[in-house]
Design an enzyme around this catalytic site. Structure first.
Site, PDB file in Angstrom:
ATOM      1  N   PRO A 114      46.751  32.555  34.471  1.00 45.56           N
ATOM      2  CG  PRO A 114      46.072  34.742  34.870  1.00 45.56           C
ATOM      3  CD  PRO A 114      45.675  33.314  35.116  1.00 45.56           C
ATOM      4  CB  CYS A 115      52.395  31.850  33.483  1.00 49.76           C
ATOM      5  SG  CYS A 115      53.917  31.015  33.978  1.00 49.76           S
TER       6      CYS A 115
END
Length: 396
Positions: free
Chosen positions: A99-100
């Site tokens: 996940p960013c």
């Protein structure tokens, strides 16, 4: 017991195992869904994720893979290697889609040692940390297209610089899943690097067609696979809670396939119920049978599509739109029909919505397999040419 001769792979942020499935099915012919994977060069040795339920799904479908639930920020690389039965340098690949989250100010790559770990360290940074310490032959990192947007430019450059400083010469590209035979207009960015520093060459698309940003396309390629083609021959049964009821149930049923809430604005043929462009595009969105699906949502609200283009009657005899059934979601993700998932319907939607479409992952990993010398490029090219010219194979 005879040891598995396939090359071990470390999977991070594994989820339900979309990219992991691509690792183990990289030798499957394009757009076929055999119940059993063809024998390929790789095996998932260890998979880890924060969500235990997703790993339970992965284990159902890849029983040979060891799993390790937990927060990657609290999981030493040495533990990953130990659970996977590996030493530094053993892994052929590290794969995963972190996940960013925002980068920490003191990144792993900015100092050889840190006395204490930053609790807000980026999960992208953790991916770099495992690559740095596990030293795989290559890595494949998948992420949302937004990672490449200008708002994340500094973070993205920092990520690429960190991987380059490890000697992996990272190459990146945004790929449209539909261009590789996935019946879904989902865009994802892939970053691929090799330990020997040679530049990875991304695969050429096999399909082409219109999308949100494409009005002209290469007519020599196969057309995008449509939702109707994906569902061809699929037998499904009604699922609990599949009907779109409530405040907008009647309006949703009146939206034609390929349209959304905009149908019910003065510019179209429905009711005058909404202002123009006052909602998200996916609100009351219906699948168009003659086009690929839009991106499947991981956590859709009650009126967020895409919904099926066909209506069904409720207990009162009223027509209602229906949500996509699990077998249909699997087809849109190009997962095998016998893929099993743990949890409730909402859990399943979340797991599949967060996953990498199988054929998209396979395309990248297949190209990498050829370039690393684990697949015979000439033989594969001849076989694939025959397969791609057979339309019945592509949509069976």
């Amino acid at each position: 017991m005879e040891s598995d001769p396939r090359l071990p792979v470390i999977s991070l942020f594994s989820g339900a195992g979309g990219l992991d499935l691509a690792v183990e099915r990289v030798a499957d012919p394009p757009l076929l869904r055999p119940d059993e994977a063809s024998r390929g060069p790789f095996r998932v040795a260890i998979a880890t994720d924060y969500e235990p339920q997703a790993l339970d799904t992965l284990a159902l479908n890849l029983p040979g893979a060891s799993t390790l639930p937990g927060d990657i920020r609290e999981t030493p690389t040495s533990e990953l290697l130990s659970v996977g039965g590996l030493s530094q340098g053993d892994a052929a690949l590290v794969v995963g889609g972190p996940p960013c989250t925002p980068f920490s100010k003191s990144g792993f790559w900015l100092a050889e040692k840190r006395e204490s770990r930053d609790p807000n360290a980026s999960l992208l940074e953790e991916y770099v940390r495992v690559v740095a310490q596990a030293r795989p032959e290559a890595f494949v990192l998948e992420n949302v297209q937004a990672l490449t947007y200008k708002t994340h430019e500094a973070h993205f450059r920092q990520l690429l610089q960190a991987l380059a400083e490890l000697g992996y010469n990272p190459q990146w590209k945004t790929l449209l899943a539909a261009d590789f035979g996935v019946p879904q207009l989902r865009k994802r960015v892939f970053i691929v690097g090799r330990r020997d520093g040679k530049a990875f060459r991304f695969p050429e698309p096999t399909h082409a067609g219109p999308s949100e940003t494409t009005r002209t396309w290469d007519m020599s390629k196969l057309p995008h696979v449509t939702a109707a083609q994906a569902f061809d021959g699929l037998a499904t049964s009604a699922e609990a809670g599949e009907l779109v009821e409530g405040k907008y149930g009647e309006l949703a049923a009146e939206v034609p396939g390929g349209q959304n809430y905009l149908w019910h604005t003065p510019r179209y043929g429905g009711r005058d119920a909404f202002e123009w462009r006052s909602r998200y595009w996916t609100f009351l969105l219906r699948l168009a049978p003659d086009k690929p699906s839009s991106t499947l949502q991981a956590q859709p609200g009650p009126y967020v599509g895409p919904f099926h283009w066909e209506n069904v009657r409720n207990s009162d005899g009223d027509l209602r739109a229906r949500r996509l059934r699990v077998p249909e979601l699997l087809r849109l993700m190009t997962f095998p029909d016998n893929f099993r998932l743990m949890g409730t319907r909402a859990d399943i939607q979340r797991q599949l919505g967060n996953a990498v479409p199988l054929e998209l992952g396979k395309a990248v990993l297949h190209a990498l397999s050829i370039q690393l010398g684990y697949v015979d490029a000439e033989t594969e090219a001849d076989d694939q040419l025959v397969r791609l010219s057979n339309d019945s194979v592509l949509i069976s």
